[in-house]
Design an enzyme around this catalytic site. Sequence first.
Site, PDB file in Angstrom:
ATOM      1  N   ASN A 150       0.835  -1.209   0.000  1.00 28.96           N
ATOM      2  CA  ASN A 150       0.000   0.000   0.000  1.00 28.96           C
ATOM      3  C   ASN A 150       0.868   1.257   0.000  1.00 28.96           C
ATOM      4  O   ASN A 150       0.543   2.238  -0.677  1.00 28.96           O
ATOM      5  CB  ASN A 150      -0.949   0.009   1.206  1.00 28.96           C
ATOM      6  CG  ASN A 150      -2.165  -0.862   0.955  1.00 28.96           C
ATOM      7  OD1 ASN A 150      -3.051  -0.476   0.191  1.00 28.96           O
ATOM      8  ND2 ASN A 150      -2.197  -2.039   1.548  1.00 28.96           N
TER       9      ASN A 150
ATOM     10  N   MET B 296       0.868  -3.479  12.614  1.00 30.15           N
ATOM     11  CA  MET B 296       0.219  -4.520  13.415  1.00 30.15           C
ATOM     12  C   MET B 296       0.180  -4.171  14.911  1.00 30.15           C
ATOM     13  O   MET B 296       0.359  -5.047  15.757  1.00 30.15           O
ATOM     14  CB  MET B 296       0.926  -5.863  13.189  1.00 30.15           C
ATOM     15  CG  MET B 296       0.875  -6.330  11.742  1.00 30.15           C
ATOM     16  SD  MET B 296      -0.800  -6.447  11.085  1.00 30.15           S
ATOM     17  CE  MET B 296      -1.343  -7.954  11.889  1.00 30.15           C
ATOM     18  N   ARG B 297      -0.063  -2.913  15.216  1.00 31.54           N
ATOM     19  CA  ARG B 297      -0.151  -2.498  16.616  1.00 31.54           C
ATOM     20  C   ARG B 297      -1.340  -1.568  16.821  1.00 31.54           C
ATOM     21  O   ARG B 297      -1.693  -0.810  15.904  1.00 31.54           O
ATOM     22  CB  ARG B 297       1.113  -1.737  17.045  1.00 31.54           C
ATOM     23  CG  ARG B 297       2.288  -2.636  17.177  1.00 31.54           C
ATOM     24  CD  ARG B 297       3.541  -1.912  17.545  1.00 31.54           C
ATOM     25  NE  ARG B 297       4.608  -2.887  17.609  1.00 31.54           N
ATOM     26  CZ  ARG B 297       4.925  -3.588  18.691  1.00 31.54           C
ATOM     27  NH1 ARG B 297       4.317  -3.344  19.832  1.00 31.54           N
ATOM     28  NH2 ARG B 297       5.866  -4.507  18.653  1.00 31.54           N
TER      29      ARG B 297
ATOM     30  N   ASN C  40      -6.380   4.487   8.296  1.00 31.84           N
ATOM     31  CA  ASN C  40      -5.955   3.082   8.217  1.00 31.84           C
ATOM     32  C   ASN C  40      -6.655   2.420   7.048  1.00 31.84           C
ATOM     33  O   ASN C  40      -7.745   2.844   6.643  1.00 31.84           O
ATOM     34  CB  ASN C  40      -6.347   2.368   9.519  1.00 31.84           C
ATOM     35  CG  ASN C  40      -5.924   0.912   9.522  1.00 31.84           C
ATOM     36  OD1 ASN C  40      -4.809   0.567   9.132  1.00 31.84           O
ATOM     37  ND2 ASN C  40      -6.823   0.030   9.942  1.00 31.84           N
TER      38      ASN C  40
ATOM     39  N   HIS D 107      -8.179  -1.295   5.937  1.00 31.48           N
ATOM     40  CA  HIS D 107      -8.564  -2.578   6.527  1.00 31.48           C
ATOM     41  C   HIS D 107      -9.090  -3.488   5.414  1.00 31.48           C
ATOM     42  O   HIS D 107      -9.902  -3.052   4.590  1.00 31.48           O
ATOM     43  CB  HIS D 107      -9.654  -2.344   7.588  1.00 31.48           C
ATOM     44  CG  HIS D 107     -10.053  -3.602   8.281  1.00 31.48           C
ATOM     45  ND1 HIS D 107      -9.255  -4.201   9.225  1.00 31.48           N
ATOM     46  CD2 HIS D 107     -11.136  -4.404   8.125  1.00 31.48           C
ATOM     47  CE1 HIS D 107      -9.841  -5.315   9.634  1.00 31.48           C
ATOM     48  NE2 HIS D 107     -10.982  -5.458   8.991  1.00 31.48           N
TER      49      HIS D 107
ATOM     50  N   ASP E 224     -10.660  -0.735  14.422  1.00 28.24           N
ATOM     51  CA  ASP E 224     -11.306  -0.692  13.098  1.00 28.24           C
ATOM     52  C   ASP E 224     -12.726  -0.122  13.173  1.00 28.24           C
ATOM     53  O   ASP E 224     -13.634  -0.602  12.485  1.00 28.24           O
ATOM     54  CB  ASP E 224     -11.335  -2.109  12.484  1.00 28.24           C
ATOM     55  CG  ASP E 224      -9.948  -2.720  12.386  1.00 28.24           C
ATOM     56  OD1 ASP E 224      -9.003  -1.978  12.093  1.00 28.24           O
ATOM     57  OD2 ASP E 224      -9.811  -3.934  12.610  1.00 28.24           O
TER      58      ASP E 224
ATOM     59  N   GLN F 196      -7.620  -3.728  -5.037  1.00 29.22           N
ATOM     60  CA  GLN F 196      -8.531  -2.602  -4.757  1.00 29.22           C
ATOM     61  C   GLN F 196      -7.969  -1.672  -3.686  1.00 29.22           C
ATOM     62  O   GLN F 196      -8.179  -0.455  -3.729  1.00 29.22           O
ATOM     63  CB  GLN F 196      -9.913  -3.119  -4.344  1.00 29.22           C
ATOM     64  CG  GLN F 196     -10.639  -3.842  -5.460  1.00 29.22           C
ATOM     65  CD  GLN F 196     -10.745  -2.991  -6.725  1.00 29.22           C
ATOM     66  OE1 GLN F 196     -11.059  -1.808  -6.671  1.00 29.22           O
ATOM     67  NE2 GLN F 196     -10.461  -3.605  -7.866  1.00 29.22           N
ATOM     68  N   GLU F 197      -7.251  -2.248  -2.713  1.00 26.78           N
ATOM     69  CA  GLU F 197      -6.622  -1.406  -1.679  1.00 26.78           C
ATOM     70  C   GLU F 197      -5.714  -0.370  -2.323  1.00 26.78           C
ATOM     71  O   GLU F 197      -5.674   0.790  -1.907  1.00 26.78           O
ATOM     72  CB  GLU F 197      -5.784  -2.264  -0.719  1.00 26.78           C
ATOM     73  CG  GLU F 197      -6.592  -3.149   0.201  1.00 26.78           C
ATOM     74  CD  GLU F 197      -5.713  -3.888   1.201  1.00 26.78           C
ATOM     75  OE1 GLU F 197      -4.478  -3.805   1.115  1.00 26.78           O
ATOM     76  OE2 GLU F 197      -6.276  -4.554   2.078  1.00 26.78           O
TER      77      GLU F 197
HETATM   78  C1  GRF Z   1      -3.361  -4.925   3.909  1.00 23.32           C
HETATM   79  O1  GRF Z   1      -4.148  -6.009   3.501  1.00 23.32           O
HETATM   80  C2  GRF Z   1      -4.123  -3.990   4.792  1.00 23.32           C
HETATM   81  O2  GRF Z   1      -5.482  -3.927   4.482  1.00 23.32           O
HETATM   82  C3  GRF Z   1      -3.938  -4.584   6.155  1.00 23.32           C
HETATM   83  O3  GRF Z   1      -2.604  -5.078   6.154  1.00 23.32           O
HETATM   84  C4  GRF Z   1      -2.217  -5.363   4.814  1.00 23.32           C
HETATM   85  C5  GRF Z   1      -0.954  -4.590   4.548  1.00 23.32           C
HETATM   86  O4  GRF Z   1      -0.401  -4.911   3.304  1.00 23.32           O
HETATM   87  N1  GRF Z   1      -4.188  -3.600   7.172  1.00 23.32           N
HETATM   88  P1  GRF Z   1       0.847  -4.123   2.723  1.00 23.32           P
HETATM   89  O5  GRF Z   1       1.959  -4.204   3.758  1.00 23.32           O
HETATM   90  O6  GRF Z   1       0.442  -2.723   2.447  1.00 23.32           O
HETATM   91  O7  GRF Z   1       1.217  -4.867   1.490  1.00 23.32           O
END
Ligand code: GRF
Length: 202
Positions: free
Chosen positions: A14, A92-93, A109, A111, A147, A175-176
């Site tokens: 991302n 992850m925190r 964020n 999700h 979230d 899609q992200e």
């Molecule tokens: C993504 O799927 C996001 O939605 C979730 O953690 C993942 C992170 O992926 N929160 P990346 O490190 O951006 O590839």
Amino acid sequence: MLNIAMLGSGKGSNAQAIMDAIAAKKLDACIVCVIADVADAFILERARQHGAPAFFVDCAPFKTKLAGAAEQHVLEILRQHGTDVIALAGFMRIIKGGLLAAYPQRIINIHPALLPAFPGVESWKQALDYGTKVAGCTVHFVDAGTDTGPIIVQRVVPVLAGDTPEMLHARIQVQEHEAYPEALRLIASGRLQIKGRRVLQL
Ligand code: GRF
């Protein structure tokens, strides 16, 4: 121009999508710093390649939250780099009071589910196990819950017969990579307003 700080723990796809959108002039923003809580997280390498300052912050002794000295260290870095908005991408925190108070309504964020369905971890797997016919992703403001903050952008993908968790997650991630730059474009436009739970465009 929007000064974005990114926090992540993993591969940083991302972050890459946001950096690519900036490079392609599709997003009027600058990545002012990237912070990871994992020393060898690939997101840091991506930052260096983009030319953005990259920092590892050791968050021990805490395992699941950003607190104490580590939170102070992160705040220091954010301030030094003139951060407008903090974009969490696979961080992850849990974000606690100190950071939320310092950047009210300025932490977002992504999700991997259509919130409010499937908060928490491995949401794509939760959706598959539940048997939903659609899944997706959500970009939202971060509040004190997990979230739960106001939703900025959502994107939907189908769940297909024969999907494995990995296949579904990969489809969601495509899609992200569109949704996150889109949400940041909306924020950069200065036309977003939060009314209760709703995010409106002026
Ligand atoms: C993504 O799927 C996001 O939605 C979730 O953690 C993942 C992170 O992926 N929160 P990346 O490190 O951006 O590839």
